[in-house]
Design an enzyme around this catalytic site. Sequence first.
Site, PDB file in Angstrom:
ATOM      1  N   ASP A  16      -3.545  12.917  -1.005  1.00 47.00           N
ATOM      2  CA  ASP A  16      -4.754  13.344  -1.694  1.00 47.00           C
ATOM      3  C   ASP A  16      -5.917  13.186  -0.714  1.00 47.00           C
ATOM      4  O   ASP A  16      -5.708  12.927   0.475  1.00 47.00           O
ATOM      5  CB  ASP A  16      -4.953  12.570  -2.999  1.00 47.00           C
ATOM      6  N   HIS A  17      -7.133  13.328  -1.208  1.00 45.87           N
ATOM      7  CA  HIS A  17      -8.309  13.243  -0.340  1.00 45.87           C
ATOM      8  C   HIS A  17      -8.417  11.894   0.373  1.00 45.87           C
ATOM      9  O   HIS A  17      -8.830  11.835   1.518  1.00 45.87           O
ATOM     10  CB  HIS A  17      -9.582  13.520  -1.150  1.00 45.87           C
ATOM     11  N   CYS A  73      -2.019   8.026  -0.281  1.00 40.62           N
ATOM     12  CA  CYS A  73      -3.186   8.088  -1.154  1.00 40.62           C
ATOM     13  C   CYS A  73      -3.907   6.754  -1.032  1.00 40.62           C
ATOM     14  O   CYS A  73      -3.482   5.884  -0.281  1.00 40.62           O
ATOM     15  CB  CYS A  73      -2.820   8.435  -2.600  1.00 40.62           C
ATOM     16  N   GLY A  76      -1.619   4.151  -2.714  1.00 41.89           N
ATOM     17  CA  GLY A  76      -0.199   4.403  -2.523  1.00 41.89           C
ATOM     18  C   GLY A  76       0.564   4.450  -3.828  1.00 41.89           C
ATOM     19  O   GLY A  76       1.652   4.999  -3.897  1.00 41.89           O
ATOM     20  N   HIS A 106      17.642  -1.742   2.973  1.00 42.50           N
ATOM     21  CA  HIS A 106      18.217  -2.299   1.745  1.00 42.50           C
ATOM     22  C   HIS A 106      18.151  -1.359   0.556  1.00 42.50           C
ATOM     23  O   HIS A 106      18.988  -1.456  -0.345  1.00 42.50           O
ATOM     24  CB  HIS A 106      17.512  -3.614   1.374  1.00 42.50           C
ATOM     25  N   ASN A 107      17.129  -0.476   0.508  1.00 45.31           N
ATOM     26  CA  ASN A 107      16.939   0.365  -0.667  1.00 45.31           C
ATOM     27  C   ASN A 107      17.213   1.842  -0.433  1.00 45.31           C
ATOM     28  O   ASN A 107      17.115   2.636  -1.362  1.00 45.31           O
ATOM     29  CB  ASN A 107      15.501   0.206  -1.200  1.00 45.31           C
ATOM     30  N   ARG A 117      -6.305   2.954   1.826  1.00 42.80           N
ATOM     31  CA  ARG A 117      -7.468   2.078   1.656  1.00 42.80           C
ATOM     32  C   ARG A 117      -7.145   0.607   1.923  1.00 42.80           C
ATOM     33  O   ARG A 117      -8.033  -0.223   1.893  1.00 42.80           O
ATOM     34  CB  ARG A 117      -8.056   2.249   0.269  1.00 42.80           C
ATOM     35  N   ARG A 140      26.628  -4.386   0.802  1.00 37.65           N
ATOM     36  CA  ARG A 140      26.259  -4.978  -0.482  1.00 37.65           C
ATOM     37  C   ARG A 140      25.079  -4.264  -1.142  1.00 37.65           C
ATOM     38  O   ARG A 140      24.908  -4.311  -2.355  1.00 37.65           O
ATOM     39  CB  ARG A 140      25.950  -6.463  -0.311  1.00 37.65           C
TER      40      ARG A 140
END
Length: 149
Positions: A16-17, A73, A76, A106-107, A117, A140
């Site tokens: 975004d801006h 953004c 975030g 891990h993810n 910001r 795992r």
Amino acid sequence: MNNTFDKNLPIAIGCDHAGFEYKEALKNMLTAQGWQVSDKGTYSLDSTDYPDYAHPVAQMVEGGKAAAGILVCGSGNGVCMTANKHASIRAALCWNEELAALARQHNNANIICIPSRFVSYELAEKMADIFLSAAFEGGRHEKRVNKIS
């Protein structure tokens, strides 16, 4: 098993801006590293709505038309929540280098969300680089990631 991002596909990027200046600089960094970049906007500092850019980035990643995504953004959070509405997206809000690495390792995150910001541009660049370079460790972590969707 290769769990790194495919450099034959572009990186989808959007903001975004509040994230515009970071997005523009990140595009330059990515191009210098040999990535193709698909810029989904915004294209100015004019006030705009983050979902208008987060959805197209998520759709590219979800559809296999982008290797990964980067969203920026102010906090975030907005872009992260929007991207995670897509079934196969695992968007991660990151504000330090360790989180950027763990999001991948891990993810198995496929989109990094950066809060412009709250982090310096130098840190945003490091996090994006770490995120795109890290590999999902599987093992795992795989059974846990498979339970997400």
